[in-house]
Motif scaffolding. Structure first.
Motif, short mmCIF file in Angstrom:
data_model
loop_
_atom_site.label_atom_id
_atom_site.label_comp_id
_atom_site.label_asym_id
_atom_site.label_seq_id
_atom_site.Cartn_x
_atom_site.Cartn_y
_atom_site.Cartn_z
N THR A 131 34.27 34.52 43.40
CA THR A 131 35.35 33.63 43.85
C THR A 131 34.84 32.28 44.36
O THR A 131 35.35 31.23 43.98
CB THR A 131 36.19 34.30 44.95
N LEU A 186 33.74 30.05 41.61
CA LEU A 186 34.85 29.56 40.78
C LEU A 186 35.64 28.47 41.50
O LEU A 186 36.27 27.63 40.86
CB LEU A 186 35.77 30.72 40.40
N LEU A 187 35.60 28.50 42.82
CA LEU A 187 36.34 27.48 43.59
C LEU A 187 35.48 26.26 43.91
O LEU A 187 35.97 25.25 44.41
CB LEU A 187 36.85 28.09 44.91
N PHE A 223 36.75 22.84 42.05
CA PHE A 223 38.13 23.11 41.65
C PHE A 223 38.75 21.93 40.91
O PHE A 223 39.66 22.11 40.10
CB PHE A 223 38.96 23.51 42.87
N ALA A 241 46.18 29.71 43.39
CA ALA A 241 45.97 28.33 42.95
C ALA A 241 47.12 27.82 42.08
O ALA A 241 47.57 26.69 42.21
CB ALA A 241 44.65 28.22 42.20
N PHE A 242 47.58 28.65 41.15
CA PHE A 242 48.62 28.23 40.21
C PHE A 242 49.72 29.30 40.14
O PHE A 242 49.83 30.00 39.13
CB PHE A 242 48.04 28.06 38.80
N ARG A 292 41.68 38.95 41.84
CA ARG A 292 41.51 38.06 42.99
C ARG A 292 40.96 36.70 42.55
O ARG A 292 41.45 35.65 42.97
CB ARG A 292 40.55 38.71 43.99
N ASP A 293 39.94 36.73 41.68
CA ASP A 293 39.34 35.47 41.21
C ASP A 293 40.38 34.59 40.51
O ASP A 293 40.42 33.39 40.72
CB ASP A 293 38.19 35.76 40.22
N ALA A 327 42.90 33.19 42.94
CA ALA A 327 42.32 32.14 43.78
C ALA A 327 42.00 30.87 43.00
O ALA A 327 42.12 29.77 43.51
CB ALA A 327 41.06 32.65 44.47
N SER A 328 41.57 31.01 41.75
CA SER A 328 41.00 29.85 41.04
C SER A 328 41.58 29.61 39.65
O SER A 328 41.20 28.68 38.97
CB SER A 328 39.49 30.04 40.89
N SER A 341 40.83 31.06 37.14
CA SER A 341 39.74 31.11 36.17
C SER A 341 38.91 32.37 36.38
O SER A 341 39.04 33.05 37.39
CB SER A 341 38.87 29.85 36.28
#
Lengths: 201, 474
Positions: free
Chosen positions: A178, A181-182, A185, B53-54, B151-152, B155-156, B158
C-alpha cells in the motif's frame, strides 16, 4: 504506518518442517468456505485443513510430531482455486512462516507475499529431500534464507527460487504494497486522466 | 508502432510506473467488491487512516452469503448478517455505490458488472474473487485478488503485479448441437491442465469463440483460473458492442460511437506476437462431464472414467499422474474405466457465475420443458441476478422449471460454494453448472460434484443420471 519497512524485512525463517504431499491442493481444502463467513481473519489458524484432517487421520496437520513446525513443504500447484486470502492467513496463523514447493498458484503466491509469508519453489528432487528428511526426523531443523536462495536442512542445502519482485519485496520489507502504491499518487491520477473511459469518451 | 496483443495494449495504457521491487503498478479501471473478501480490507484502511482513492470507480454488491430463498433481514445466519451489515456500513462510510438486496441491480458480482455495462473493453478490472476473469469476455483485463490487494486498490486504485505472458487459444470450427461454451472450457482445461495457465493470460479466439454470445464468452473466460490462468479474454467485436449498447453504465449517443472506435482499437493486432499458441478442434468437442476432484478431470459424455492402471491416452489430463487419479477415484467412489454416462445424481444445480445468465437458463429450460425431474433428484434453478430472474420470468422460464419439479430461487452464488443455506448433504452427487468440483466445495466434506453445462444438468435432473443431452434435444 505503525512500522517502517526496515522493521518488516524478511530473510531467514528457521524451524522444523511439515511435509504435505500431493499436487493441486486447493484453497477450499486449506480453509473450507464456511470459515470465510467472518469479518476478521482471527481464529482461522485452528481450522486450517479442517475437512482433510477429519477425513485423513494421518494428515500431517493432525500429527503431533509436526506441531510447532514453521516451514510447509508441498508439491505442485499448491493453493489453486479460490482467491481467498484466508488460505495463507490460516497457514500463517497456524504458525507457518514460509512455504517451499514445486509450484504455487499465482493468486495464492501473491496473497502470501502481501502478508509476509514467503513461498519459494524448489525442484522435485529438492522438495523430496526436504519431505523425506522431515518424515524421517520431524525434529530436523531447517533454515530458509531468502537472500541466500537456499534451505539448509541437517547440513544439506536445497536451492530455492522466487520471482525477483517477491524476493526484493521480502528483503526490503516492502511486501505490504500500500505505501509503495501511494508513494507517487500524482502518477496514478495522471494515468486515470489519460483513460478515455474515465473521461466518459 | 509494433503489433501488440490486447493484453499488452491494456497493460501499457494502465501502467503507472515500475515499482522498486520490479513489479508493475497498474491502474485499475473498475473495482468490484462484495461482502466476503472486503471487511478486513476496509478495517486495514481505517487502521492506517487511509481513504478510498476513487470511490466512483468502485461498485459493490452482495452475492456469496445471501440466502436464495428467505432473504428477509436480519438473516437467520448471524455471521452472514454481520458480513452484510459490515458491507453496508463500509459503503456508506466511503461513499461507494452498492447494489444491495433491496436493489433491482443485485446479483452475482460477475453477472451484474457486465449486465450494468460497468464492464467494458480495454479496462483493467479487479475483484476479490478468482472468477473475475469472467469480465475478460469483453476484452477487459480482469484479475482475481486477495483481501490485502483489495485494500491496495481501495487505497490507491492500483495494484502491484507482475506482467503476464499471453497464450492464444484458437477454437476452430463450429460447436455441434448440445455442445456449449462450458464444454469448450472443460476441454481446454483437460488438455492444458489445471496449472497449465500459470503465468499466462489466455486469449480465446477462432471461429467457435467468435460465434459465441457474450453469455457464452463469459462462461469460457470465467473458468480461465481453473486452468491456472489468472486472466482470460476475448477480443471485442460487434457482438460485444451490441451487448453493451443501452446498458445503464455504457456510454450513450455520440460517446458510444467514439467508445466503439476505441474499444475496437484495443483488440489484438493481426500478427501480434504470442508467447504460446494452441489450437482446439471445436467440431470434435462433445458435452463434457468432470469425474474427479479438479476441473481438469473431465471426459466426453460418451467416454469412460480414466483407469490409472491403463496407459495414459492422448486425452488424459496433462497433470494427471496415477496417484492423483487414484485419490480422485477413491473420493468419488467411481470405478476406473466405467462409462461416465449413467452415473446416478442426487442433486441438480443450474446457477453460479459460470452459468446463471439468461441464455443458460433458456438452454436448461429447453431440456426440461414438459418433463419431470426424476423422483430421487432435488433440483435448483438459481438466476445470477435479479435482472436475469426478471427476464427469465418474463419469458415464462420459471414456470417451465417449476412444472418440471425444479425450485426457482432468488439471485446469488447459491450451491456453488456453501457460504449460504444451499448445500449438499453427506455423499450426495451433484450435477452442477458451477466451476469447481473440489472436495467439500459444495458444503459437504464428502459431497461430490460433476461439472457440466446447464443443458447437461437439466438432462441429468430429468433422467436421474448423467445423460448425453444431445439425445434429448429435438
Amino acid at each position: 504506518m505503525a512500522t517502517s519497512s526496515a522493521d518488516r524485512r524478511i530473510d531467514r525463517i528457521s524451524g522444523t518442517a511439515i511435509p504435505l504431499r500431493g499436487n493441486n491442493i486447493d484453497t477450499d481444502r486449506i480453509i473450507p468456505a464456511r470459515y470465510l463467513k467472518a469479518i476478521t481473519f482471527e481464529g482461522l489458524g485452528e481450522h486450517v485443513f479442517e475437512d482433510d484432517r477429519a477425513s485423513m487421520p494421518d494428515h500431517p496437520f493432525e500429527n503431533p510430531a509436526y506441531a510447532g513446525a514453521s516451514i510447509l513443504v508441498v508439491n505442485e500447484n499448491f493453493g489453486s482455486g479460490s482467491s481467498r486470502e484466508h488460505a495463507p492467513q490460516a497457514l500463517k496463523r497456524w504458525g507457518i512462516g514460509a512455504c517451499v514447493g514445486e509450484s504455487f498458484s499465482e493468486i495464492f503466491l501473491g496473497n502470501a507475499t502481501t502478508i509476509g509469508l514467503p513461498c519459494a519453489t524448489a525442484d522435485a528432487e529438492g522438495v523430496e529431500r526436504l519431505m523425506a528428511s522431515a518424515e524421517g526426523n520431524p525434529r530436523t531443523h531447517l533454515t530458509l534464507s531468502v537472500a541466500g536462495g537456499r534451505v539448509e536442512a541437517g547440513g544439506h542445502f536445497v536451492p530455492i527460487r522466487m520471482p525477483d519482485a517477491v524476493r526484493e519485496a521480502l528483503l526490503s520489507g516492502q511486501w505490504d504494497a500500500t505505501a509503495l502504491l501511494l508513494d507517487r499518487f500524482d502518477e496514478v491520477r495522471a494515468v486515470s486522466a489519460r483513460l478515455p473511459y474515465v473521461a466518459g469518451f | 508502432m509494433s503489433r501488440r496483443t490486447l493484453l499488452q495494449k491494456v497493460w501499457d495504457l494502465h501502467t503507472v510506473r515500475r515499482l522498486p521491487t520490479g513489479q508493475t503498478q497498474l491502474f485499475i479501471g473498475l473495482h468490484l467488491i462484495h461482502e466476503v473478501t472486503t471487511p478486513q480490507a476496509f478495517d486495514m484502511l481505517r487502521a492506517r487512516g487511509a481513504g478510498v482513492a476513487f470511490p466512483e470507480r468502485t461498485y459493490a454488491t452482495v452475492d456469496h452469503i445471501v440466502p436464495t430463498r428467505d432473504q428477509g433481514r436480519p438473516f437467520a445466519d448471524e455471521l452472514a448478517e454481520q458480513m452484510m451489515a459490515a458491507l453496508e456500513r463500509n459503503c456508506r462510510e466511503f461513499g461507494i455505490r452498492f447494489a444491495d438486496l433491496g436493489s433491482d441491480r443485485q446479483g452475482i458480482v460477475h453477472v451484474i458488472g457486465p449486465e450494468l455495462g460497468l464492464t467494458q473493453p480495454g479496462m483493467t478490472i479487479a475483484c476479490g474473487d478468482s472468477h473475475t476473469s469472467t469480465h475478460g469476455a469483453f476484452g477487459a483485463v480482469a484479475f482475481g485478488i486477495g483481501t490485502s490487494q483489495v485494500r491496495d486498490v481501495l487505497a490507491s486504485q492500483s495494484l502491484a503485479i507482475d506482467p503476464l505472458k499471453v497464450r492464444r487459444i484458437t477454437v476452430s470450427g463450429t460447436l455441434g448441437p448440445g455442445v456449449y461454451a462450458k464444454d469448450v472450457i472443460l476441454e481446454i482445461i483437460a488438455r492444458l491442465g489445471v496449472k497449465g495457465g500459470v503465468g499466462f493470460a489466455y486469449e480465446y479466439g477462432g471461429p467457435a469463440i467468435e460465434q459465441m454470445s457474450m453469455d457464452e464468452r463469459m462462461t469460457v473466460c470465467n473458468m480461465s483460473i481453473e486452468g491456472g490462468a489468472r486472466a482470460g479474454y476475448v477480443n471485442p467485436d460487434e457482438t460485444t458492442f451490441r451487448y453493451l449498447a443501452g446498458r445503464p453504465f455504457a456510454p450513450e449517443g455520440d460517446a458510444f460511437e467514439r467508445a466503439k472506435q476505441w474499444w475496437a482499437s484495443m483488440a489484438s493486432d493481426d500478427g501480434a506476437p504470442y508467447d504460446d499458441e494452441v489450437v482446439i478442434d471445436g467440431d470434435a468437442i462433445e458435452p463434457r462431464v468432470t469425474w474427479g476432484i479438479n476441473p481438469g478431470q473431465s471426459v466426453g459424455v460418451s467416454e469412460r472414467i480414466p483407469d490409472p492402471g491403463a496407459s495414459a491416452t492422448e486425452e488424459a489430463q496433462a497433470d494427471a499422474d496415477a496417484g492423483a487419479l487414484g485419490e480422485a477415484l477413491d473420493f468419488m467412489g467411481f470405478a476406473a474405466g466405467a462409462p461416465i454416462a449413467g452415473t446416478k445424481v442426487d442433486v441438480a444445480f443450474v446457477g453460479s457465475c459460470t452459468n446463471s445468465r439468461l441464455t443458460d437458463l433458456r438452454e436448461a429450460a429447453r431440456v426440461v420443458r414438459g418433463q419431470r425431474i426424476a423422483p430421487h433428484v432435488r433440483a435448483l434453478a438459481v438466476p445470477g441476478s435479479k435482472a436475469v430472474r426478471q427476464a427469465a420470468e418474463a419469458e415464462g422460464l420459471h414456470e417451465v422449471f417449476l412444472e418440471a419439479g425444479f425450485e426457482w430461487r432468488g439471485a446469488g452464488c447459491s450451491m456453488c460454494l456453501a457460504m449460504n443455506p444451499d448445500r449438499l448433504n453427506g455423499r450426495e452427487v451433484c450435477a452442477s453448472s458451477s466451476n469447481r468440483n473440489f472436495k467439500g466445495r459444495q458444503g459437504s466434506p464428502t459431497g461430490r460434484t460433476l461439472l457440466m453445462s446447464p443443458a447437461m444438468v437439466a438432462a441429468a435432473a430429468v433422467s436421474g443420471e448423467v445423460t448425453d443431452v444431445r439425445r434429448m434435444l429435438g
